[in-house]
Design a protein around this motif. Structure first.
Motif, mmCIF file in Angstrom:
data_model
loop_
_atom_site.group_PDB
_atom_site.id
_atom_site.type_symbol
_atom_site.label_atom_id
_atom_site.label_comp_id
_atom_site.label_asym_id
_atom_site.label_seq_id
_atom_site.Cartn_x
_atom_site.Cartn_y
_atom_site.Cartn_z
ATOM 1 N N ASP A 254 0.814 -1.222 0.000
ATOM 2 C CA ASP A 254 0.000 0.000 0.000
ATOM 3 C C ASP A 254 0.846 1.270 0.000
ATOM 4 O O ASP A 254 0.335 2.352 -0.289
ATOM 5 N N HIS A 255 2.124 1.154 0.333
ATOM 6 C CA HIS A 255 2.993 2.325 0.471
ATOM 7 C C HIS A 255 4.150 2.356 -0.529
ATOM 8 O O HIS A 255 4.944 3.294 -0.516
ATOM 9 N N MET A 256 4.230 1.351 -1.386
ATOM 10 C CA MET A 256 5.369 1.251 -2.312
ATOM 11 C C MET A 256 5.527 2.494 -3.180
ATOM 12 O O MET A 256 6.644 2.988 -3.356
ATOM 13 N N ALA A 257 4.445 3.014 -3.715
ATOM 14 C CA ALA A 257 4.533 4.182 -4.603
ATOM 15 C C ALA A 257 5.117 5.394 -3.878
ATOM 16 O O ALA A 257 5.769 6.240 -4.501
ATOM 17 N N ASP A 258 4.911 5.481 -2.577
ATOM 18 C CA ASP A 258 5.429 6.606 -1.808
ATOM 19 C C ASP A 258 6.862 6.404 -1.343
ATOM 20 O O ASP A 258 7.658 7.344 -1.355
ATOM 21 N N ILE A 259 7.191 5.192 -0.915
ATOM 22 C CA ILE A 259 8.511 5.001 -0.291
ATOM 23 C C ILE A 259 9.608 4.576 -1.263
ATOM 24 O O ILE A 259 10.765 4.928 -1.060
ATOM 25 N N VAL A 260 9.281 3.835 -2.298
ATOM 26 C CA VAL A 260 10.319 3.325 -3.204
ATOM 27 C C VAL A 260 11.136 4.447 -3.847
ATOM 28 O O VAL A 260 12.368 4.367 -3.859
ATOM 29 N N PRO A 261 10.519 5.516 -4.362
ATOM 30 C CA PRO A 261 11.351 6.576 -4.952
ATOM 31 C C PRO A 261 12.321 7.216 -3.943
ATOM 32 O O PRO A 261 13.449 7.554 -4.291
ATOM 33 N N ILE A 262 11.896 7.349 -2.709
ATOM 34 C CA ILE A 262 12.744 7.951 -1.680
ATOM 35 C C ILE A 262 13.894 7.015 -1.326
ATOM 36 O O ILE A 262 15.052 7.435 -1.232
ATOM 37 N N ILE A 263 13.587 5.740 -1.137
ATOM 38 C CA ILE A 263 14.632 4.758 -0.826
ATOM 39 C C ILE A 263 15.613 4.659 -1.991
ATOM 40 O O ILE A 263 16.832 4.674 -1.796
ATOM 41 N N ALA A 264 15.096 4.572 -3.219
ATOM 42 C CA ALA A 264 15.964 4.463 -4.391
ATOM 43 C C ALA A 264 16.861 5.694 -4.526
ATOM 44 O O ALA A 264 18.048 5.576 -4.826
ATOM 45 N N SER A 265 16.317 6.870 -4.282
ATOM 46 C CA SER A 265 17.098 8.106 -4.352
ATOM 47 C C SER A 265 18.184 8.114 -3.285
ATOM 48 O O SER A 265 19.316 8.533 -3.543
ATOM 49 N N THR A 266 17.859 7.647 -2.101
ATOM 50 C CA THR A 266 18.829 7.592 -1.005
ATOM 51 C C THR A 266 19.954 6.619 -1.334
ATOM 52 O O THR A 266 21.121 6.911 -1.093
ATOM 53 N N LEU A 267 19.616 5.476 -1.895
ATOM 54 C CA LEU A 267 20.617 4.447 -2.172
ATOM 55 C C LEU A 267 21.484 4.772 -3.386
ATOM 56 O O LEU A 267 22.603 4.261 -3.488
ATOM 57 N N GLY A 268 20.989 5.586 -4.294
ATOM 58 C CA GLY A 268 21.760 5.894 -5.495
ATOM 59 C C GLY A 268 22.079 4.633 -6.266
ATOM 60 O O GLY A 268 21.191 3.842 -6.560
ATOM 61 N N THR A 269 23.357 4.415 -6.557
ATOM 62 C CA THR A 269 23.754 3.224 -7.323
ATOM 63 C C THR A 269 24.003 2.011 -6.439
ATOM 64 O O THR A 269 24.268 0.924 -6.942
ATOM 65 N N SER A 270 23.918 2.187 -5.129
ATOM 66 C CA SER A 270 24.088 1.069 -4.207
ATOM 67 C C SER A 270 22.910 0.110 -4.361
ATOM 68 O O SER A 270 21.775 0.539 -4.478
ATOM 69 N N ARG A 271 23.183 -1.143 -4.339
ATOM 70 C CA ARG A 271 22.118 -2.139 -4.464
ATOM 71 C C ARG A 271 22.262 -3.190 -3.364
ATOM 72 O O ARG A 271 22.621 -4.337 -3.618
ATOM 73 N N PRO A 272 21.966 -2.824 -2.104
ATOM 74 C CA PRO A 272 22.093 -3.799 -1.016
ATOM 75 C C PRO A 272 20.965 -4.826 -1.072
ATOM 76 O O PRO A 272 19.961 -4.639 -1.761
ATOM 77 N N ALA A 273 21.141 -5.888 -0.327
ATOM 78 C CA ALA A 273 20.028 -6.806 -0.112
ATOM 79 C C ALA A 273 18.952 -6.002 0.615
ATOM 80 O O ALA A 273 19.253 -5.240 1.525
ATOM 81 N N LEU A 274 17.709 -6.123 0.195
ATOM 82 C CA LEU A 274 16.640 -5.267 0.722
ATOM 83 C C LEU A 274 15.403 -6.093 1.032
ATOM 84 O O LEU A 274 14.982 -6.926 0.231
ATOM 85 N N THR A 275 14.844 -5.845 2.204
ATOM 86 C CA THR A 275 13.614 -6.518 2.600
ATOM 87 C C THR A 275 12.621 -5.477 3.090
ATOM 88 O O THR A 275 12.972 -4.610 3.887
ATOM 89 N N GLY A 276 11.396 -5.552 2.615
ATOM 90 C CA GLY A 276 10.308 -4.701 3.100
ATOM 91 C C GLY A 276 9.365 -5.551 3.940
ATOM 92 O O GLY A 276 8.970 -6.644 3.517
ATOM 93 N N ILE A 277 9.037 -5.060 5.132
ATOM 94 C CA ILE A 277 8.244 -5.849 6.061
ATOM 95 C C ILE A 277 7.075 -5.006 6.566
ATOM 96 O O ILE A 277 7.283 -3.916 7.109
ATOM 97 N N GLY A 278 5.873 -5.506 6.422
ATOM 98 C CA GLY A 278 4.699 -4.843 6.982
ATOM 99 C C GLY A 278 4.505 -5.294 8.416
ATOM 100 O O GLY A 278 4.612 -6.483 8.727
ATOM 101 N N VAL A 279 4.270 -4.326 9.300
ATOM 102 C CA VAL A 279 4.121 -4.640 10.723
ATOM 103 C C VAL A 279 2.858 -3.978 11.281
ATOM 104 O O VAL A 279 2.360 -2.999 10.737
#
Length: 133
Positions: A88-113
């Motif tokens: 439900d929040h991917m459209a809002d958070i993914v651009p911010i996370i991607a911008s923060t990470l730049g070219t870095s591509r760490p292992a990434l997990t999204g967890i709903g709590v």
């Protein structure tokens, strides 16, 4: 193993709750970063939307990385905890996370709590990184 504790003065002081913003295993150079949220130094959230909280948590993450002699490029693993359904929040958070990470591509997990540290907290970002050598 030798442990260095990281607590940048611009972030809230977790000493009373027994936590540090990060710990560094100086033998291996691994940095374990506590979940970063949109809190000021008094543990208060002043923003009540997911976009602003994500951006501020990401800024705090960068602050801790820099204090630990690391960087976004050295993140090995990132975990993003979101109150509710992550999708439900991917459209809002993914651009911010991607911008923060730049070219870095760490292992990434999204967890709903169901909940986070306070009812106002909507997102928390934690990471494992390595120090710059």
């Amino acid at each position: 193993m030798s442990i260095k504790r990281i607590n940048p003065p611009s972030l809230y002081d977790g000493t009373a709750t027994g936590m540090s913003q990060a710990t560094v295993d100086t033998d291996t150079g691994l940095v374990f970063i506590s979940g970063q949220v949109d809190w000021d130094t008094d543990f208060q959230t002043h923003n009540h939307d997911i976009k602003t909280q994500t951006a501020n948590a990401a800024k705090h993450l960068i602050t801790v990385l820099e204090a630990a002699n690391s960087s976004v490029e050295n993140i090995l693993q990132l975990r993003v905890y979101v109150r509710g359904e992550v999708a439900d929040h991917m459209a809002d958070i993914v651009p911010i996370i991607a911008s923060t990470l730049g070219t870095s591509r760490p292992a990434l997990t999204g967890i709903g709590v169901a909940s986070l540290a306070t009812p106002e907290t909507l997102i928390e970002i934690e990471a494992v990184a390595k120090v710059v050598r």
